[in-house]
Design an enzyme around this catalytic site. Structure first.
Site, PDB file in Angstrom:
ATOM      1  N   THR A 111      27.202 -32.553  13.135  1.00  0.00           N
ATOM      2  CA  THR A 111      25.772 -32.322  12.942  1.00  0.00           C
ATOM      3  C   THR A 111      25.131 -33.392  12.061  1.00  0.00           C
ATOM      4  OG1 THR A 111      24.222 -30.862  11.758  1.00  0.00           O
ATOM      5  CG2 THR A 111      26.493 -30.737  11.081  1.00  0.00           C
ATOM      6  N   TYR A 144      27.008 -25.394   5.313  1.00  0.00           N
ATOM      7  CA  TYR A 144      27.171 -25.628   6.748  1.00  0.00           C
ATOM      8  C   TYR A 144      27.557 -27.089   7.005  1.00  0.00           C
ATOM      9  CZ  TYR A 144      25.718 -26.679  11.552  1.00  0.00           C
ATOM     10  OH  TYR A 144      25.673 -27.145  12.846  1.00  0.00           O
TER      11      TYR A 144
HETATM   12  N1  NAD Z   1      21.854 -25.918  17.800  1.00  0.00           N
HETATM   13  C1  NAD Z   1      21.735 -27.058  17.123  1.00  0.00           C
HETATM   14  O1  NAD Z   1      20.607 -27.597  16.948  1.00  0.00           O
HETATM   15  C2  NAD Z   1      22.963 -27.745  16.600  1.00  0.00           C
HETATM   16  C3  NAD Z   1      22.787 -28.946  15.889  1.00  0.00           C
HETATM   17  C4  NAD Z   1      23.931 -29.597  15.394  1.00  0.00           C
HETATM   18  C5  NAD Z   1      25.216 -29.084  15.651  1.00  0.00           C
HETATM   19  N2  NAD Z   1      25.346 -27.924  16.348  1.00  0.00           N
HETATM   20  C6  NAD Z   1      26.715 -27.423  16.600  1.00  0.00           C
HETATM   21  O2  NAD Z   1      26.862 -27.119  17.986  1.00  0.00           O
HETATM   22  C7  NAD Z   1      27.816 -26.063  18.160  1.00  0.00           C
HETATM   23  C8  NAD Z   1      27.223 -25.004  19.078  1.00  0.00           C
HETATM   24  O3  NAD Z   1      26.036 -24.486  18.478  1.00  0.00           O
HETATM   25  P1  NAD Z   1      25.049 -23.518  19.287  1.00  0.00           P
HETATM   26  O4  NAD Z   1      23.661 -23.877  18.908  1.00  0.00           O
HETATM   27  O5  NAD Z   1      25.427 -23.466  20.725  1.00  0.00           O
HETATM   28  O6  NAD Z   1      25.399 -22.111  18.581  1.00  0.00           O
HETATM   29  P2  NAD Z   1      25.727 -20.686  19.225  1.00  0.00           P
HETATM   30  O7  NAD Z   1      25.769 -19.729  18.097  1.00  0.00           O
HETATM   31  O8  NAD Z   1      24.817 -20.413  20.368  1.00  0.00           O
HETATM   32  O9  NAD Z   1      27.194 -20.916  19.805  1.00  0.00           O
HETATM   33  C9  NAD Z   1      28.364 -20.799  19.039  1.00  0.00           C
HETATM   34  C10 NAD Z   1      29.398 -20.061  19.897  1.00  0.00           C
HETATM   35  O10 NAD Z   1      30.643 -20.015  19.202  1.00  0.00           O
HETATM   36  C11 NAD Z   1      31.168 -18.692  19.254  1.00  0.00           C
HETATM   37  N3  NAD Z   1      32.037 -18.563  18.069  1.00  0.00           N
HETATM   38  C12 NAD Z   1      31.660 -18.671  16.757  1.00  0.00           C
HETATM   39  N4  NAD Z   1      32.745 -18.562  15.973  1.00  0.00           N
HETATM   40  C13 NAD Z   1      33.821 -18.393  16.789  1.00  0.00           C
HETATM   41  C14 NAD Z   1      35.219 -18.225  16.568  1.00  0.00           C
HETATM   42  N5  NAD Z   1      35.740 -18.198  15.325  1.00  0.00           N
HETATM   43  N6  NAD Z   1      36.041 -18.099  17.631  1.00  0.00           N
HETATM   44  C15 NAD Z   1      35.529 -18.114  18.892  1.00  0.00           C
HETATM   45  N7  NAD Z   1      34.220 -18.246  19.165  1.00  0.00           N
HETATM   46  C16 NAD Z   1      33.376 -18.389  18.123  1.00  0.00           C
HETATM   47  C17 NAD Z   1      29.949 -17.790  19.288  1.00  0.00           C
HETATM   48  O11 NAD Z   1      30.211 -16.509  19.837  1.00  0.00           O
HETATM   49  C18 NAD Z   1      29.000 -18.609  20.177  1.00  0.00           C
HETATM   50  O12 NAD Z   1      29.179 -18.334  21.547  1.00  0.00           O
HETATM   51  C19 NAD Z   1      28.152 -25.570  16.747  1.00  0.00           C
HETATM   52  O13 NAD Z   1      29.383 -26.130  16.379  1.00  0.00           O
HETATM   53  C20 NAD Z   1      27.028 -26.120  15.883  1.00  0.00           C
HETATM   54  O14 NAD Z   1      27.456 -26.339  14.563  1.00  0.00           O
HETATM   55  C21 NAD Z   1      24.264 -27.235  16.821  1.00  0.00           C
HETATM   56  O1  UPG Z   2       9.480 -21.563  12.038  1.00  0.00           O
HETATM   57  C1  UPG Z   2       9.763 -22.727  11.710  1.00  0.00           C
HETATM   58  C2  UPG Z   2      11.035 -23.297  11.989  1.00  0.00           C
HETATM   59  C3  UPG Z   2      11.284 -24.594  11.562  1.00  0.00           C
HETATM   60  N1  UPG Z   2      10.330 -25.304  10.923  1.00  0.00           N
HETATM   61  C4  UPG Z   2      10.601 -26.681  10.482  1.00  0.00           C
HETATM   62  O2  UPG Z   2      10.993 -27.425  11.621  1.00  0.00           O
HETATM   63  C5  UPG Z   2      11.953 -28.425  11.266  1.00  0.00           C
HETATM   64  C6  UPG Z   2      13.174 -28.235  12.139  1.00  0.00           C
HETATM   65  O3  UPG Z   2      13.795 -27.008  11.775  1.00  0.00           O
HETATM   66  P1  UPG Z   2      14.919 -26.300  12.678  1.00  0.00           P
HETATM   67  O4  UPG Z   2      14.478 -26.279  14.107  1.00  0.00           O
HETATM   68  O5  UPG Z   2      15.260 -25.008  12.019  1.00  0.00           O
HETATM   69  O6  UPG Z   2      16.139 -27.330  12.617  1.00  0.00           O
HETATM   70  P2  UPG Z   2      16.901 -27.973  11.379  1.00  0.00           P
HETATM   71  O7  UPG Z   2      16.756 -27.174  10.137  1.00  0.00           O
HETATM   72  O8  UPG Z   2      16.476 -29.421  11.327  1.00  0.00           O
HETATM   73  O9  UPG Z   2      18.425 -27.835  11.806  1.00  0.00           O
HETATM   74  C7  UPG Z   2      18.881 -28.022  13.164  1.00  0.00           C
HETATM   75  O10 UPG Z   2      19.284 -29.342  13.336  1.00  0.00           O
HETATM   76  C8  UPG Z   2      20.379 -29.727  12.505  1.00  0.00           C
HETATM   77  C9  UPG Z   2      20.694 -31.160  12.818  1.00  0.00           C
HETATM   78  O11 UPG Z   2      19.568 -31.978  12.554  1.00  0.00           O
HETATM   79  C10 UPG Z   2      21.570 -28.834  12.809  1.00  0.00           C
HETATM   80  O12 UPG Z   2      22.634 -29.174  11.979  1.00  0.00           O
HETATM   81  C11 UPG Z   2      21.229 -27.381  12.607  1.00  0.00           C
HETATM   82  O13 UPG Z   2      22.329 -26.582  13.021  1.00  0.00           O
HETATM   83  C12 UPG Z   2      20.030 -27.052  13.458  1.00  0.00           C
HETATM   84  O14 UPG Z   2      19.610 -25.732  13.217  1.00  0.00           O
HETATM   85  C13 UPG Z   2      12.252 -28.185   9.767  1.00  0.00           C
HETATM   86  O15 UPG Z   2      11.458 -29.069   9.025  1.00  0.00           O
HETATM   87  C14 UPG Z   2      11.759 -26.764   9.511  1.00  0.00           C
HETATM   88  O16 UPG Z   2      11.302 -26.548   8.196  1.00  0.00           O
HETATM   89  C15 UPG Z   2       9.083 -24.766  10.656  1.00  0.00           C
HETATM   90  O17 UPG Z   2       8.230 -25.408  10.058  1.00  0.00           O
HETATM   91  N2  UPG Z   2       8.846 -23.487  11.071  1.00  0.00           N
END
Ligand code: NAD
Ligand code: UPG
Length: 328
Positions: free
Chosen positions: A117, A141
């Site tokens: 991330t 995290y």
């Molecule tokens: N969504 C974002 O913007 C974002 C940004 C940066 C990194 N990531 C990373 O991407 C990956 C996926 O995120 P996402 O947004 O799809 O989240 P999500 O919560 O939708 O998916 C996570 C999945 O992992 C499963 N899981 C969690 N812990 C587990 C365990 N111990 N054993 C088996 N299954 C488990 C959950 O049931 C879920 O299906 C994560 O590693 C997260 O850190 C997400």
């Molecule tokens: O209701 C809301 C939600 C978010 N924000 C702002 O929008 C921006 C983006 O926020 P958000 O969409 O929550 O994403 P991040 O906090 O930037 O984090 C995301 O992106 C990261 C990587 O950049 C990942 O590590 C995290 O898992 C993922 O949640 C931030 O400035 C927040 O403060 C608002 O102003 N209002």
């Protein structure tokens, strides 16, 4: 050979599974369904419900399905929650990843692609973040993920496990064919929350902080469409399989949008002028996170959805699909 996708029932993992199946790969998913959904798993993929920290189970899955590569998405992902429950985050994200890496090494897994991330960069005050910058995550995290990066790199040196570490910036949007999307009911992600506000699922949207040192005072993020991100994994996996170098790679588009810009796009695309409240800063938010993306591009990755209007349209469509499901 099959690919094991941990967390394949979640948001990004389910899009990954679709991309892998579309590319003709055999897929087995391991997910404990803590935040994922059984319905998000396509019929063509095998689903094993269980925990990535369960070494006996993972070994059995690897053997039974002939797994050669692991794509590890499973994690807890909510930054503020990681601040109030750090030990829970270190257990699920770091301790269990350690167990998974150990199982992979013992089973002779060749390739390991890890979901990291942009949170590992912390408050880096730079217009573009490159993979070689000093890392200083500012929340549990981000630290839980950085420790996993280190474990993988050390396991490579000691045991030859080949890795690609992908640092995602802000993942958004939904499958253009409407097969999956961000489905977590209490999601905190800006585009998801704004789409819910536009569709009347939330009464208003908070803009967290208007006094940052950015062009309009609100935080800037690099929003990457979820299928584009999944294809970056395919590209990384192919490179590993073909003997390419192990690498850490940012995944973003290399340009950012501010919170107010995102809100404007959501209003424009939805046609709804929903209420916006200018609110205090949210703890732990860096002002700007934008990726330098030369590395992933050098592997031949080309984005296909680098368009905020399109990403927002996909998010709105998926939100309507979810509303339809609840109503049915
Ligand atoms: N969504 C974002 O913007 C974002 C940004 C940066 C990194 N990531 C990373 O991407 C990956 C996926 O995120 P996402 O947004 O799809 O989240 P999500 O919560 O939708 O998916 C996570 C999945 O992992 C499963 N899981 C969690 N812990 C587990 C365990 N111990 N054993 C088996 N299954 C488990 C959950 O049931 C879920 O299906 C994560 O590693 C997260 O850190 C997400
Ligand atoms: O209701 C809301 C939600 C978010 N924000 C702002 O929008 C921006 C983006 O926020 P958000 O969409 O929550 O994403 P991040 O906090 O930037 O984090 C995301 O992106 C990261 C990587 O950049 C990942 O590590 C995290 O898992 C993922 O949640 C931030 O400035 C927040 O403060 C608002 O102003 N209002």
């Amino acid at each position: 050979m099959a690919v094991l996708v941990t967390g394949g029932a979640g948001y990004i993992g389910s899009h990954m599974v679709l991309e892998l199946l579309d590319a003709g790969e055999q897929v087995v998913i391991l997910d404990n369904l803590s935040t994922g959904f059984r319905w998000a798993v396509p019929e063509a993929a095998a689903l094993v419900v269980g925990d990535v920290g369960d070494q006996d189970l993972v070994s059995k899955v690897i053997e039974e399905h002939g797994v050669d590569s692991i794509l590890h998405f499973a994690a807890r992902i909510v930054v503020p929650e990681s601040v109030t429950d750090p030990l829970g985050y270190y257990f699920n994200n770091t301790v269990k990843t350690r167990a998974l890496i150990e199982t992979a090494v013992r089973a002779g897994i060749k390739n390991f692609v890890f979901s990291s991330t942009a949170a590992v960069y912390g408050n880096a005050d730079m217009p573009l973040l490159s993979e070689d910058m000093p890392l200083s995550p500012i929340n549990p995290y981000g630290r839980s993920k950085l420790m996993s990066e280190w474990m993988l790199q050390d396991a490579h040196v000691a045991h030859g496990l080949r890795y690609a570490i992908l640092r995602y910036f802000n993942v958004a949007g939904a499958d253009p064919k409407g097969r999956s999307g961000q489905s977590t009911p209490q999601a905190t992600h800006l585009i998801k929350v704004a789409a819910q506000a536009a569709l009347g699922q939330r009464p208003y949207l908070d803009v967290f902080g208007t006094d940052y040192e950015t062009s309009d005072g609100t935080c800037v993020r690099d929003y990457i469409q979820v299928n584009d991100l999944a294809r970056a994994h395919l590209v990384a996996l192919r490179s590993l399989r073909e003997g390419g170098d192990c690498a850490v790679m940012n995944c973003g588009y290399g340009h950012g949008a501010s919170v107010l810009e995102v809100v404007d796009v959501v209003k424009k695309v939805s046609g709804v002028d929903f209420e916006v409240r200018l609110s205090p800063r949210r703890p732990g938010d860096p002002a700007q996170l934008v990726a330098k993306v030369d590395r992933i591009r050098s592997l031949g990755w080309q984005p296909q959805h680098d368009n905020l209007m399109e990403i927002v349209d996909q998010a709105l469509r998926w939100e309507r699909t979810l509303m339809g499901r609840i109503a049915a």
